[in-house]
Design an enzyme around this catalytic site. Structure first.
Site, PDB file in Angstrom:
ATOM      1  N   HIS A  39      -2.492  -7.335   8.478  1.00  0.00           N
ATOM      2  CA  HIS A  39      -2.492  -8.581   7.816  1.00  0.00           C
ATOM      3  C   HIS A  39      -3.380  -9.633   8.153  1.00  0.00           C
ATOM      4  O   HIS A  39      -3.988 -10.391   7.483  1.00  0.00           O
ATOM      5  CB  HIS A  39      -1.031  -9.355   7.958  1.00  0.00           C
ATOM      6  N   GLU A  42      -6.864  -8.421   6.801  1.00  0.00           N
ATOM      7  CA  GLU A  42      -6.898  -9.018   5.538  1.00  0.00           C
ATOM      8  C   GLU A  42      -7.464 -10.200   5.547  1.00  0.00           C
ATOM      9  O   GLU A  42      -8.406 -10.599   4.630  1.00  0.00           O
ATOM     10  CB  GLU A  42      -5.607  -8.857   4.720  1.00  0.00           C
ATOM     11  N   HIS A  43      -6.843 -11.320   6.266  1.00  0.00           N
ATOM     12  CA  HIS A  43      -7.475 -12.613   6.312  1.00  0.00           C
ATOM     13  C   HIS A  43      -8.831 -12.559   6.592  1.00  0.00           C
ATOM     14  O   HIS A  43      -9.506 -13.569   6.005  1.00  0.00           O
ATOM     15  CB  HIS A  43      -6.494 -13.538   7.355  1.00  0.00           C
ATOM     16  N   GLU A 120       1.611 -18.815   7.511  1.00  0.00           N
ATOM     17  CA  GLU A 120       2.099 -18.391   6.285  1.00  0.00           C
ATOM     18  C   GLU A 120       3.622 -17.722   6.804  1.00  0.00           C
ATOM     19  O   GLU A 120       4.337 -17.691   5.832  1.00  0.00           O
ATOM     20  CB  GLU A 120       0.992 -17.053   6.126  1.00  0.00           C
TER      21      GLU A 120
END
Length: 215
Positions: A39, A42-43, A120
């Site tokens: 994750h 991805e950022h 997030e």
């Protein structure tokens, strides 16, 4: 694409007023080297490439051309997608392809983006779907990767997989090295699938896809 083995699905729709592209990479949270790595990676891909080094360049281009873009990380894959006005497809593909050809993965952005992942995660704690997923994960077999915390937060990314939040320069350096290794291991053409929809002919779409993703 013959040059590197990337499999692409091309759809020609002469009447389309929007064009779109999506890339699926066969790497997700089950491949985490520490909780949240996929994750977090991805950022980081959104924070500039060698060809387009400005962090907001991709999002600005998409917004200026009437579109939207995002990404999400799942258990076994990560998907990036964008939609723009039909006449902006070439520019969109060129920028999206740069994510995978030569991303910056700049060490100076690591701590800031860890904070974004942490925020997030904190926001997701209020969502029913995230709570349900947490229950399912907690009750799954500990021997299965589904049982692991997948979103990531400051403690898992910079605290050595469960330590206190934060971390000094060595923790940042270690995370950055792991990030680069994750990219090199998983983000290669044989692990990727591309889908493009545009009003150009199939032949023209193939040329655009090869130019943007052929490296």
């Amino acid at each position: 694409l013959a040059s590197n083995g990337l499999v692409a699905l091309l759809v020609s729709d002469p009447d389309a007023d929007q064009a779109c592209a999506a890339v699926s990479v066969r790497a997700g949270s089950f491949d985490d080297t520490r909780p949240g790595m996929a994750h977090f990676h991805e950022h980081m891909l959104f924070l500039g490439t060698e060809k387009y080094p400005e962090e907001e360049e991709f999002d600005s281009f998409v917004a200026a051309n009437g579109g939207e873009a995002n990404a999400y990380t799942m258990d076994e894959e990560t998907v990036f997608y964008a939609a723009v006005n039909a006449d902006a497809l070439a520019g969109c593909l060129d920028r999206l392809g740069a994510f995978f050809a030569k991303p910056l993965l700049d060490a100076s952005s690591v701590e800031r983006e860890v904070e974004a992942v942490d925020a997030e995660h904190a926001m997701s704690l209020l969502e029913d779907q995230a709570r349900l997923h947490s229950v399912l994960r907690t009750t799954a077999s500990a021997a299965h990767p589904f049982s692991r915390f997948s979103t990531g937060d400051a403690s898992t990314l910079l605290g050595g997989g469960g330590g206190s939040k934060g971390g000094g320069g060595s923790a940042v350096s270690e995370l950055h090295a792991e990030l680069v290794a994750f990219n090199r291991r998983h983000y290669a053409a044989p692990h990727m699938r591309l889908c493009v929809v545009g009003r150009e002919s199939l032949e023209a779409l193939e040329v655009l896809a090869a130019e943007a993703f052929g490296e």
